[in-house]
Design a protein around this motif. Structure first.
Motif, PDB file in Angstrom:
ATOM      1  N   GLY A   1      76.955  86.867  88.556  1.00 52.75           N
ATOM      2  CA  GLY A   1      78.194  86.360  87.949  1.00 52.75           C
ATOM      3  C   GLY A   1      78.076  84.909  87.555  1.00 52.75           C
ATOM      4  O   GLY A   1      78.604  84.480  86.519  1.00 52.75           O
TER       5      GLY A   1
ATOM      6  N   GLY B   1      78.869  82.770  84.146  1.00 51.73           N
ATOM      7  CA  GLY B   1      79.737  81.596  84.187  1.00 51.73           C
ATOM      8  C   GLY B   1      79.071  80.396  83.535  1.00 51.73           C
ATOM      9  O   GLY B   1      79.700  79.668  82.747  1.00 51.73           O
TER      10      GLY B   1
ATOM     11  N   ALA C   1      80.051  78.210  80.202  1.00 55.86           N
ATOM     12  CA  ALA C   1      80.175  76.750  80.220  1.00 55.86           C
ATOM     13  C   ALA C   1      79.244  76.089  79.206  1.00 55.86           C
ATOM     14  O   ALA C   1      79.323  74.880  78.993  1.00 55.86           O
TER      15      ALA C   1
ATOM     16  N   ASP D   1      78.102  95.162  88.080  1.00 52.62           N
ATOM     17  CA  ASP D   1      79.471  94.897  87.615  1.00 52.62           C
ATOM     18  C   ASP D   1      79.460  93.795  86.555  1.00 52.62           C
ATOM     19  O   ASP D   1      80.137  93.904  85.525  1.00 52.62           O
ATOM     20  N   HIS D   2      78.681  92.769  86.797  1.00 54.52           N
ATOM     21  CA  HIS D   2      78.660  91.649  85.848  1.00 54.52           C
ATOM     22  C   HIS D   2      77.937  92.013  84.551  1.00 54.52           C
ATOM     23  O   HIS D   2      78.339  91.598  83.471  1.00 54.52           O
TER      24      HIS D   2
ATOM     25  N   PHE E   1      83.380  91.197  78.482  1.00 55.93           N
ATOM     26  CA  PHE E   1      84.410  90.189  78.188  1.00 55.93           C
ATOM     27  C   PHE E   1      83.831  89.111  77.270  1.00 55.93           C
ATOM     28  O   PHE E   1      84.449  88.738  76.267  1.00 55.93           O
TER      29      PHE E   1
ATOM     30  N   ARG F   1      84.346  86.012  72.530  1.00 55.53           N
ATOM     31  CA  ARG F   1      83.756  84.732  72.175  1.00 55.53           C
ATOM     32  C   ARG F   1      82.781  84.839  71.025  1.00 55.53           C
ATOM     33  O   ARG F   1      82.222  85.878  70.759  1.00 55.53           O
TER      34      ARG F   1
ATOM     35  N   ASP G   1      94.673  86.500  71.550  1.00 55.87           N
ATOM     36  CA  ASP G   1      93.259  86.669  71.224  1.00 55.87           C
ATOM     37  C   ASP G   1      93.103  87.735  70.143  1.00 55.87           C
ATOM     38  O   ASP G   1      92.177  88.539  70.175  1.00 55.87           O
TER      39      ASP G   1
ATOM     40  N   HIS H   1      92.548  91.532  71.057  1.00 55.92           N
ATOM     41  CA  HIS H   1      91.289  92.072  71.575  1.00 55.92           C
ATOM     42  C   HIS H   1      91.270  92.221  73.092  1.00 55.92           C
ATOM     43  O   HIS H   1      90.625  93.107  73.632  1.00 55.92           O
ATOM     44  N   LEU H   2      91.956  91.321  73.775  1.00 59.17           N
ATOM     45  CA  LEU H   2      91.791  91.261  75.228  1.00 59.17           C
ATOM     46  C   LEU H   2      92.888  91.998  75.985  1.00 59.17           C
ATOM     47  O   LEU H   2      92.710  92.312  77.158  1.00 59.17           O
TER      48      LEU H   2
ATOM     49  N   ASN I   1      92.692  91.236  80.819  1.00 59.29           N
ATOM     50  CA  ASN I   1      91.586  90.313  80.544  1.00 59.29           C
ATOM     51  C   ASN I   1      92.021  89.137  79.673  1.00 59.29           C
ATOM     52  O   ASN I   1      91.179  88.445  79.086  1.00 59.29           O
TER      53      ASN I   1
ATOM     54  N   ALA J   1      92.715  85.818  78.150  1.00 61.82           N
ATOM     55  CA  ALA J   1      92.290  84.425  78.345  1.00 61.82           C
ATOM     56  C   ALA J   1      92.795  83.598  77.175  1.00 61.82           C
ATOM     57  O   ALA J   1      93.308  84.136  76.185  1.00 61.82           O
TER      58      ALA J   1
ATOM     59  N   PRO K   1      91.072  80.173  75.812  1.00 68.69           N
ATOM     60  CA  PRO K   1      90.157  79.033  75.975  1.00 68.69           C
ATOM     61  C   PRO K   1      90.724  77.716  75.454  1.00 68.69           C
ATOM     62  O   PRO K   1      90.444  76.663  76.027  1.00 68.69           O
TER      63      PRO K   1
ATOM     64  N   VAL L   1      92.072  78.467  79.782  1.00 69.84           N
ATOM     65  CA  VAL L   1      91.895  79.754  80.481  1.00 69.84           C
ATOM     66  C   VAL L   1      90.627  80.387  79.921  1.00 69.84           C
ATOM     67  O   VAL L   1      90.641  81.042  78.879  1.00 69.84           O
ATOM     68  N   ILE L   2      89.527  80.183  80.622  1.00 73.48           N
ATOM     69  CA  ILE L   2      88.216  80.480  80.029  1.00 73.48           C
ATOM     70  C   ILE L   2      87.732  81.891  80.348  1.00 73.48           C
ATOM     71  O   ILE L   2      86.926  82.468  79.626  1.00 73.48           O
ATOM     72  N   TYR L   3      88.223  82.480  81.442  1.00 78.12           N
ATOM     73  CA  TYR L   3      87.754  83.817  81.816  1.00 78.12           C
ATOM     74  C   TYR L   3      88.823  84.509  82.647  1.00 78.12           C
ATOM     75  O   TYR L   3      89.440  83.888  83.517  1.00 78.12           O
ATOM     76  N   THR L   4      89.024  85.771  82.368  1.00 74.63           N
ATOM     77  CA  THR L   4      89.985  86.571  83.128  1.00 74.63           C
ATOM     78  C   THR L   4      89.376  87.938  83.388  1.00 74.63           C
ATOM     79  O   THR L   4      88.903  88.590  82.461  1.00 74.63           O
TER      80      THR L   4
ATOM     81  N   ILE M   1      88.540  93.086  87.300  1.00 72.41           N
ATOM     82  CA  ILE M   1      87.769  93.671  88.399  1.00 72.41           C
ATOM     83  C   ILE M   1      87.965  92.816  89.651  1.00 72.41           C
ATOM     84  O   ILE M   1      87.679  91.617  89.632  1.00 72.41           O
TER      85      ILE M   1
ATOM     86  N   ASN N   1      85.531  89.944  90.944  1.00 74.85           N
ATOM     87  CA  ASN N   1      84.536  89.647  89.906  1.00 74.85           C
ATOM     88  C   ASN N   1      84.622  88.216  89.417  1.00 74.85           C
ATOM     89  O   ASN N   1      83.610  87.617  89.025  1.00 74.85           O
TER      90      ASN N   1
ATOM     91  N   VAL O   1      81.876  84.148  88.640  1.00 80.42           N
ATOM     92  CA  VAL O   1      81.869  83.566  87.292  1.00 80.42           C
ATOM     93  C   VAL O   1      82.427  82.137  87.343  1.00 80.42           C
ATOM     94  O   VAL O   1      81.890  81.223  86.707  1.00 80.42           O
TER      95      VAL O   1
ATOM     96  N   ILE P   1      80.776  78.577  86.106  1.00 79.34           N
ATOM     97  CA  ILE P   1      81.440  77.621  85.213  1.00 79.34           C
ATOM     98  C   ILE P   1      81.480  76.239  85.878  1.00 79.34           C
ATOM     99  O   ILE P   1      81.217  75.214  85.236  1.00 79.34           O
TER     100      ILE P   1
END
Lengths: 312, 299
Positions: free
Chosen positions: A62, A66, A70, A89-90, A97, A102, B93, B96-97, B101, B103, B105, B109-112, B115, B118, B122, B126
């Motif tokens: 994970g 991340g 970044a 999972d990741h 995601f 992105r 977004d 899409h999300l 999920n 987010a 950015p 809010v960079i990641y949601t 799971i 999970n 992450v 970051i």
């Protein structure tokens, strides 16, 4: 000549040590056996960092994503492919995601470089060797590096945006580093061709190139020239080059030493057969009788039988 | 003193506004308007507003499936979130999300992740990225009393302290994992003792008063940046709605949330809006409420 692990280690370290700002991380990567030689002489760019991590594989997978989010380039070194089952999972969910939301080219990159424990002496729980399954589930590129031609080309992907897994075979570790010429390589590194011949086509999956090369030599002794390919697990590879070869040779040998049941080799056979090509085929896979106990795991190949079936 | 009072009123307004928006979402859920499942967060407003207030421009927020309060607080608008739930191109977004999920950015809010467990690894990555890029700011990761049962919670405590990551791990303890209470599914876990084992600062927030939460989180953020350490905050709260979908969830559901009855869902300390009403002058509260209801909402 240096052996496989020493040669590949040298190429990996040469590449990774020059990536500005990179994080190279993993368990025992800068002490002990240096992950069986995989990370010997590990060094990093002056703006990067080497992290000898705790045993938290799920989190380490994970974290790679991340860092990618970044904007950092990172490489996670791993002792065995089966450890990566803890990070599935990741590979699937987290990466989905990132791919969905992105512009991936503006992010960092994440690569996992690992040994695939396929020599059979570690015990029943360390015999997982087919990472085509990872490739399929997560729709990612999983490369098997085996020789002097594919290794430097595949290592170029380490600095490219996105995520990929790069595997080395522990079965090959003490063998001589396979030396080949290069006839062709696909832009996405899915298909490599090392020889060109009009009498047979040999396609090797996973870590079976050594066996494929041995067959190529035995056919040469019989006066037959073969085209020798290796295939990496890239989602939906372009089979054109192999299809063209089979159309010329009329003989196809497929080899796959992984222990998975559903093999990309079958997808390739379906794609080629769908063209109404007439050809003799020999499929060399492990089949249903895999020994899950301690076993040399040598991927034995009966070359005489193959040649007989090819009509040689 | 006057400035502080104005800031407090702004915080109070944001809590009420967030509550109002959640009511609108809940009423829309009743009409089955959305394409995606939504996990409302009635009762989470005070901590969500406080976290949003704490964030500096370079801070990052990592969320979980029940992210609506944080996404609305960070967005400052209902429309993009509402449209995202409707799977519209005008969504936050582009549709899409979806919900679990979602987010943003542009607002940190960079990641949601939908799971359980999970998102903590992450968030560690970051935060490590922040260190590598010498970027100021901290990463806040939301988790809950259910998700912290996953192994990644322990792993995150381990590696975040080892690498001195600028990470704020926020445990929303609403005592539930879907329909199971803590006592129905596990033994109580003393999170403070766990944190002590790793040498990680631990803080407990309770009371649902946004002013207190905002002040405390700013102090904790200072500890994370000043002492180069991760920190864990456990916040005691109640989820006042059904696990997912509308409340009531079925015709005879005893749990009922209805905008016609006003913003407050529960006349108790579990409801941050009720807590504000008790704390503020009645005229001021009524004025804020009126301002919230006057918002031109087209849907």
């Amino acid at each position: 000549m240096a052996n496989y692990i020493a040669s590949v280690n040298q190429l990996i370290m040469s590449k990774c040590s020059k990536i500005p700002g990179a994080v190279l991380y993993g368990q025992n990567l800068n002490n002990g056996t240096f992950i069986s030689g995989l990370t010997k002489n590990i060094a990093v760019h002056e703006t990067g960092r080497i992290i000898n991590t705790p045993n938290v594989e799920n989190t380490l997978c994970g974290m790679g994503f991340g860092m990618m989010l970044a904007g950092v380039k990172c490489v996670y070194f791993v002792k065995q492919l089966d450890f990566m089952l803890l990070g599935l999972d990741h590979f699937v969910n987290t990466y989905n995601f990132i791919r969905c939301s992105r512009n991936i080219n503006e992010l960092g990159s994440f690569s996992i470089i690992m040994l695939v424990c396929d020599q059979g002496m570690q015990g029943p729980q360390s015999s997982f060797s087919g990472y085509a399954d990872f490739s399929s589930m997560a729709r990612i590129a999983c490369y098997s590096i085996t020789n002097n031609q594919d290794t430097p080309r595949i290592l170029e992907t380490v600095t490219q945006p996105g995520f990929r897994m790069i595997g080395l075979s522990s079965r090959l570790c003490r063998s001589e580093f396979i030396q080949t010429n290069l006839v062709y390589s696909a832009d996405d590194n899915s298909v490599f061709q090392y020889t060109e011949g009009a009498d047979a086509t040999i396609v090797c999956f996973n870590f079976s190139l050594a066996e494929g090369q041995a067959l190529h030599k035995k056919l040469l002794e019989k006066g037959m020239a073969s085209s020798l390919f290796s295939v990496n697990y890239v989602p939906y590879p372009d089979w054109t080059r192999i299809r063209q070869s089979v159309a010329i040779t009329g003989r196809l040998v497929v080899m796959d030493d992984s222990k998975s049941v559903h093999l990309p080799a079958y997808s390739m056979l379906d794609a080629i057969a769908g063209d109404n090509l007439q050809f003799k085929r020999v499929v060399v896979v492990r089949g249903p009788n895999v020994d899950f106990g301690i076993d040399p795991d040598l991927f034995p190949v009966n070359y005489n039988d193959i040649m007989l079936r090819l009509g040689v | 003193m006057i400035v502080a009072a104005i800031l407090d009123l702004q915080l109070a307004f944001k809590v009420l506004q967030l509550r109002y928006w959640q009511h609108i979402v809940n009423e829309s859920l009743k009409k089955n308007i959305f394409k995606v499942p939504v996990h409302c967060a009635f009762g989470h407003e005070a901590i969500a507003v406080a976290v949003s207030e704490m964030m500096d421009p370079l801070d990052r927020l990592v969320l979980s499936h029940r992210n609506i309060a944080y996404n609305l607080a960070r967005s400052g608008r209902l429309q993009p979130v509402y449209d995202e739930y409707k799977h519209l191109p005008s969504g936050a977004d582009g549709g899409h999300l979806g919900s679990m999920n979602l987010a943003n950015p542009d607002r940190g809010v960079i990641y949601t992740s939908s799971i359980l467990g999970n998102n903590m690894p992450v968030a560690c990555g970051i935060a490590l990225g922040h260190l590598m890029l010498k970027r100021d700011g901290i990463v806040t990761a939301l988790t809950g009393d259910g998700a912290m049962e996953e192994g990644t919670f322990y792993e995150t405590l381990d590696i975040s302290r080892y690498q001195k990551l600028p990470l704020l791990l926020m445990i929303e303890n609403n005592k539930f994992a879907m329909s199971s209470t803590i006592s129905e599914r596990r033994v109580p876990i003393d999170v403070e003792s766990m944190c002590r084992a790793f040498g990680t600062p631990y803080f407990f927030l309770t009371g649902n008063l946004v002013f207190d939460y905002a002040a405390k989180l700013k102090e904790i953020r200072g500890i994370i940046t000043g002492d180069a350490t991760p920190a864990v905050v456990e916040v005691d709260l109640s989820n006042l709605n059904r696990h997912a979908g509308p409340t009531p969830g079925w015709p005879s559901d005893p749990m009922n949330i209805d905008l016609k009855r006003g913003l407050i869902v529960q006349e108790s300390a579990c409801d941050p809006v009720h807590v504000l009403k008790q704390k503020l002058d009645p005229e001021i509260f009524a004025g804020l409420e009126e301002k919230v209801f006057s918002e031109n909402w087209s849907g």
